[in-house]
Motif scaffolding. Sequence first.
Motif, PDB file in Angstrom:
ATOM      1  N   GLU A 188       6.381  -1.943  -1.101  1.00 36.48           N
ATOM      2  CA  GLU A 188       7.256  -1.188  -0.207  1.00 36.48           C
ATOM      3  C   GLU A 188       7.753   0.075  -0.897  1.00 36.48           C
ATOM      4  OE1 GLU A 188       8.614  -1.998   3.045  1.00 36.48           O
ATOM      5  OE2 GLU A 188       9.385  -4.037   2.825  1.00 36.48           O
ATOM      6  N   GLU A 195       5.861  10.075   2.234  1.00 36.41           N
ATOM      7  CA  GLU A 195       5.887  11.047   3.333  1.00 36.41           C
ATOM      8  C   GLU A 195       4.520  11.223   3.967  1.00 36.41           C
ATOM      9  OE1 GLU A 195       7.633  11.459   0.704  1.00 36.41           O
ATOM     10  OE2 GLU A 195       9.638  12.115   1.271  1.00 36.41           O
ATOM     11  N   LEU A 198       3.880   8.334   6.189  1.00 39.64           N
ATOM     12  CA  LEU A 198       4.685   8.408   7.408  1.00 39.64           C
ATOM     13  C   LEU A 198       4.098   9.420   8.365  1.00 39.64           C
ATOM     14  CD1 LEU A 198       8.227   8.301   5.852  1.00 39.64           C
ATOM     15  CD2 LEU A 198       7.181   6.580   7.263  1.00 39.64           C
ATOM     16  N   SER A 199       3.762  10.593   7.839  1.00 37.97           N
ATOM     17  CA  SER A 199       3.282  11.631   8.755  1.00 37.97           C
ATOM     18  C   SER A 199       1.903  11.277   9.297  1.00 37.97           C
ATOM     19  CB  SER A 199       3.252  12.980   8.046  1.00 37.97           C
ATOM     20  OG  SER A 199       2.408  12.915   6.939  1.00 37.97           O
ATOM     21  N   LYS A 202       2.882   7.468  11.691  1.00 35.69           N
ATOM     22  CA  LYS A 202       3.863   7.396  12.771  1.00 35.69           C
ATOM     23  C   LYS A 202       3.340   8.132  13.994  1.00 35.69           C
ATOM     24  CE  LYS A 202       8.404   6.614  10.929  1.00 35.69           C
ATOM     25  NZ  LYS A 202       9.736   7.182  10.750  1.00 35.69           N
ATOM     26  N   ASP A 246      11.125 -16.106  11.000  1.00 38.13           N
ATOM     27  CA  ASP A 246      11.290 -15.103  12.050  1.00 38.13           C
ATOM     28  C   ASP A 246       9.946 -14.511  12.407  1.00 38.13           C
ATOM     29  OD1 ASP A 246      14.034 -15.437  11.870  1.00 38.13           O
ATOM     30  OD2 ASP A 246      14.147 -14.012  10.214  1.00 38.13           O
ATOM     31  N   PRO A 248       8.514 -11.074  13.105  1.00 37.99           N
ATOM     32  CA  PRO A 248       8.828  -9.641  13.123  1.00 37.99           C
ATOM     33  C   PRO A 248       8.154  -8.952  14.308  1.00 37.99           C
ATOM     34  CG  PRO A 248       7.348 -10.165  11.322  1.00 37.99           C
ATOM     35  CD  PRO A 248       7.721 -11.449  11.944  1.00 37.99           C
ATOM     36  N   ALA A 264       6.010  -7.430   6.678  1.00 34.90           N
ATOM     37  CA  ALA A 264       7.076  -8.346   7.058  1.00 34.90           C
ATOM     38  C   ALA A 264       6.537  -9.763   7.226  1.00 34.90           C
ATOM     39  CB  ALA A 264       7.723  -7.872   8.358  1.00 34.90           C
ATOM     40  N   GLN A 268       7.637 -13.515   5.637  1.00 31.51           N
ATOM     41  CA  GLN A 268       7.885 -14.728   6.410  1.00 31.51           C
ATOM     42  C   GLN A 268       6.958 -15.853   5.957  1.00 31.51           C
ATOM     43  OE1 GLN A 268      10.446 -14.939   8.288  1.00 31.51           O
ATOM     44  NE2 GLN A 268      10.932 -12.778   8.056  1.00 31.51           N
TER      45      GLN A 268
ATOM     46  N   SER C 382       9.251  15.085   6.496  1.00 32.10           N
ATOM     47  CA  SER C 382       9.194  13.623   6.534  1.00 32.10           C
ATOM     48  C   SER C 382       9.937  13.067   7.729  1.00 32.10           C
ATOM     49  CB  SER C 382       9.775  13.061   5.259  1.00 32.10           C
ATOM     50  OG  SER C 382      11.153  13.368   5.243  1.00 32.10           O
ATOM     51  N   ASP C 383       9.757  13.620   8.857  1.00 32.28           N
ATOM     52  CA  ASP C 383       9.996  12.998  10.154  1.00 32.28           C
ATOM     53  C   ASP C 383      11.023  11.864  10.163  1.00 32.28           C
ATOM     54  OD1 ASP C 383       7.965  10.979  12.295  1.00 32.28           O
ATOM     55  OD2 ASP C 383       9.532  12.371  12.828  1.00 32.28           O
ATOM     56  N   LYS C 384      12.214  12.196   9.733  1.00 33.11           N
ATOM     57  CA  LYS C 384      13.350  11.256   9.841  1.00 33.11           C
ATOM     58  C   LYS C 384      13.031   9.873   9.296  1.00 33.11           C
ATOM     59  CE  LYS C 384      14.336  13.220  14.236  1.00 33.11           C
ATOM     60  NZ  LYS C 384      12.994  13.455  14.381  1.00 33.11           N
ATOM     61  N   LEU C 385      13.092   9.791   8.007  1.00 30.20           N
ATOM     62  CA  LEU C 385      12.670   8.564   7.330  1.00 30.20           C
ATOM     63  C   LEU C 385      13.460   7.339   7.722  1.00 30.20           C
ATOM     64  CD1 LEU C 385      12.090   9.377   3.606  1.00 30.20           C
ATOM     65  CD2 LEU C 385      10.482   8.774   5.359  1.00 30.20           C
ATOM     66  N   THR C 387      15.520   6.449  10.175  1.00 28.41           N
ATOM     67  CA  THR C 387      15.942   6.021  11.500  1.00 28.41           C
ATOM     68  C   THR C 387      15.224   4.762  11.950  1.00 28.41           C
ATOM     69  OG1 THR C 387      14.286   7.462  12.429  1.00 28.41           O
ATOM     70  CG2 THR C 387      16.514   8.325  12.297  1.00 28.41           C
ATOM     71  N   ARG C 388      14.142   4.433  11.284  1.00 34.34           N
ATOM     72  CA  ARG C 388      13.376   3.252  11.648  1.00 34.34           C
ATOM     73  C   ARG C 388      14.179   1.990  11.349  1.00 34.34           C
ATOM     74  NH1 ARG C 388       8.370   1.940  13.787  1.00 34.34           N
ATOM     75  NH2 ARG C 388       8.191   4.174  13.667  1.00 34.34           N
ATOM     76  N   LEU C 391      13.159  -3.743   8.059  1.00 29.83           N
ATOM     77  CA  LEU C 391      12.328  -4.927   8.221  1.00 29.83           C
ATOM     78  C   LEU C 391      13.205  -6.169   8.249  1.00 29.83           C
ATOM     79  CD1 LEU C 391       9.808  -3.913   5.519  1.00 29.83           C
ATOM     80  CD2 LEU C 391       9.362  -3.980   7.940  1.00 29.83           C
ATOM     81  N   ALA C 392      12.622  -7.250   8.712  1.00 33.41           N
ATOM     82  CA  ALA C 392      13.341  -8.514   8.706  1.00 33.41           C
ATOM     83  C   ALA C 392      13.709  -8.861   7.265  1.00 33.41           C
ATOM     84  CB  ALA C 392      12.456  -9.600   9.291  1.00 33.41           C
TER      85      ALA C 392
END
Lengths: 367, 150, 406
Positions: A188, A195, A198-199, A202, A246, A248, A264, A268, C382-385, C387-388, C391-392
């Motif tokens: 993680e 970044e 993510l780009s 997402k 759980d 997820p 996630a 679990q 970095s598109d609003k890191l 706000t996500r 995780l559980a």
Amino acid sequence: MPIRTEPVTINLGPQHPSTHGVFRMRITFDGEIILDVEPIFGYLHRGSEKLAEERTYTQVITLTDRLDYVSSMSNNLAYVLAVEKLAGINPPERAMYMRVMVAELQRIVSHLVATGFFLNDLGALATPLMYCFREREKILEMFEMLCGARITLSYMRVGGIFQDTPPEFWPVLSDFLDYMPGYIDEYERLITGNEILLSRTKGTGILSAETAINSSISGPVLRASGVNWDLRKADPYDVYDRMEFDVPLGTVGDNYDRYLMRIAEMRQSLRIIEQCADQIEDGPIKANVPALVRPPIGDAYGHVEAPKGELGFYMVSDGSIAPYRFKIRSPSLLNLSALRDMLVGCKLADMIVTFGSIDINMGEVDR
Amino acid sequence: MTTVLAGDVIARRIEDSIPGAVEESTSRDVWVKPETILEVCRFLKGDSALSFDYLVSISAVDYIEYFEMVYHLLSMPNNHSLVLKAKCWGREDLTVPSITSLWQGADFQEREVYDLMGISFSGHYNMKRIMLWEGFPGHPQRKDYLESPR
Amino acid sequence: MEPIYVPFREANSFYRNLYDLFAEWSFWGVSPIPDWLAYFLAGFLIVFAVVNTVVIVTTIGTWVERRLIGRFQSRLGPNRWGPWGLLTPVADAVKLLSKEDTRPEGVDRWVFNLAPLVFIVSPLLVFAVIPFGKNTYIANLNIGILFIIAVTTVPTIAMFMAGWASGNRYSLFGAMRGVAQLVSYEVPMVLSIVGVLLLAGSLSLVDIVEAQRIPFILLQPLGFFIFLLAISAEMNRSPFDIVEADSELVAGFHTEYSGMKWGTFQLAEFIAPFGAASIITTLFLKGWDGPLLPSHLWFFLKVCFVWFVLLWIRATLPRLRVDQIMGLAWKFLFPLGILNLFITAAEVLVWETPTTVQLWAMVGINWVIAIVCLVAVSHLMSDKLSTRAPLAPFPVRVRRDLREVR
């Protein structure tokens, strides 16, 4: 002369670095943008369903190993559940706990492989892949302790498992449960906040919940779209009803959600393994089942939540020692049903990433 | 647990809505006429109490005298399931209505049934072999298919 | 006798000594080597030595790279052949040379064969103007940096030649991407160099090194950052390796090449980071200058360090998408380059010959601006890191020690 553009058709595969096996897609591009996708299967078709009709119920277990070869335990489990349902056999407690435990270990293996190759598809030069394989190796070593094999395990039998756990397995499992959460945290730290990841992930390859349900999609891909459906909760088998864990859920259904989902779920799975290890008691490991199982005439459908999705076996018995019909409901094949909806309009690079995030296995798609 | 709905009860519901569709029913399964599959599925999917929104799998079994199509249906909101079956008598020129218009997930499975069992689906937009190559002789999942003809 | 060929005024002492050796070598009073031959021989020997040094260093570099990437990926890397696997590059070379050189049908033969040659020329040409040490260079061009900018664009032509001539659509995709990427990244690269030029007041690389009272990385942090990104993109290194993105385009423009033609492409791609590291060292790290150690060693160490940083980036980051790469160039690097240029110009205008204090004031101002800019850019990118939804959570529970139980 007016400028004329025309779409380009590319055969992506069957030999391509990121089709995860011998899979082919006939893709029409407008520049970098995908106009049409046609998946073409069958390069790994071995006729498992036909082969099973000439084997005894125990011999078929080896065929199920080779369906999704990164999650053999789950395949074994689905198969023996189907046969037990068909023949009306109840396995002993200890066997059920062991089955659940190894199935969850196998889920971690499968998700590690999926995460690693997903990052590889993103172009990360195999570094995350090797990190993921490091921990996969530990689990495979545990499997080797349990049954002597690492990939094609054939660990389970109709009515139980084939061999009791060796005593040296438990300390190794205990160590594993100690360090594995730390390793997941490490992934993680390395990957989740990156970044570029993510780009890239997402908002790409979005699969809506309606399309997912309509396209018979299952497993992490379905749950990443926000559909709360996990067979371990919805239709618990073995001892899952005694486990506390759980499910997820994703929110958007994009590639990032599917990636997070797997991370996630690994956590679990660790919870479930811990509980199994806590609750398991000594006892018999196999029900009193004859060597040649002869289920009564009839049919049964047994399914499990395999790492890739709902793996089901539809078995028909004619009372003989071999199944009359052996139908595999393979999650990998059906998860590709919505491929076109996810890919049309996105770019070539996104296509590879989306395809990687579905996490198919060609052994299971083509059977 | 997923509730397996009683076949008899569902058979009555189907019969009320589409008269003459049901051939036979037991406590587990419902057999319908193959040509009514599409209407029956549309009813099962659209009915608010049943709402089978998820197609689990489509299988075909070769019983020598007839082929049996087996549809495993599931309702996610109600968590109940149903096994819908249809007997197609005969060996040649078998056609069953395609349910791809209801469930996109039926696409590959129907193609697979066509490829391996030789039951074709009317109304499928892309009815061709999926696992084997075009021009493959015969349908290997059939019981009378022993080895590839030379 | 005064030599006819006088560009040696600008050449270094090695060159002149060699020339003198050949030109003044007399045999019973007769000088058999004419001036032009002496000129050629001296030049040839120097160039031969430099090119082979570069190639040999690169060959060892491939081994180092593979071993290091092995370490980055928590594995060992090649260690079988020779001590620590040092002979692996030799094995690779032998394998590549003995491989069949296949050529698919329907390729444009001339262009197809020419492309690897064109591709390898440019990374080698870069070394023509780099000062390797104090007073050590092949040529002190008064437009050295312009030469480098021109030469580093040549691989794109080769890329397009290879991509087009192969008649493969993957290759064509790679070539198209390569051209688009070059056109985009040339602009921020030049803009970032202009800042250096303003400070140094010369286009000659030798003069630029000598003009660095303190390394220009301190005075031009923003320029250094832009240049690093732009040169990575020009070399098609991760995270900008869309041209040969192996998971997308198999191998991009050189998909259809095999044997030593493929080897030539690969060699050029391994030389390119050394060239880039040399340019960065010269422009931003004060070149060969350093205390105590000999200047050549300083240069080599600095190049190795920059090369390692480039390798580090390559081993770590995933790849960007093609439109994101273009967006990065035009939306972020281009405005930042303009900003950097204007700030540097203003500073040079105000402090024409800065004192030490003024120099360090410039360092402070530029670093503050650079950090502010980079933080702003990373937040925009970095598109609003956060706000996500998280995780559980993994619950912390007390677990029986399994060893005691069983």
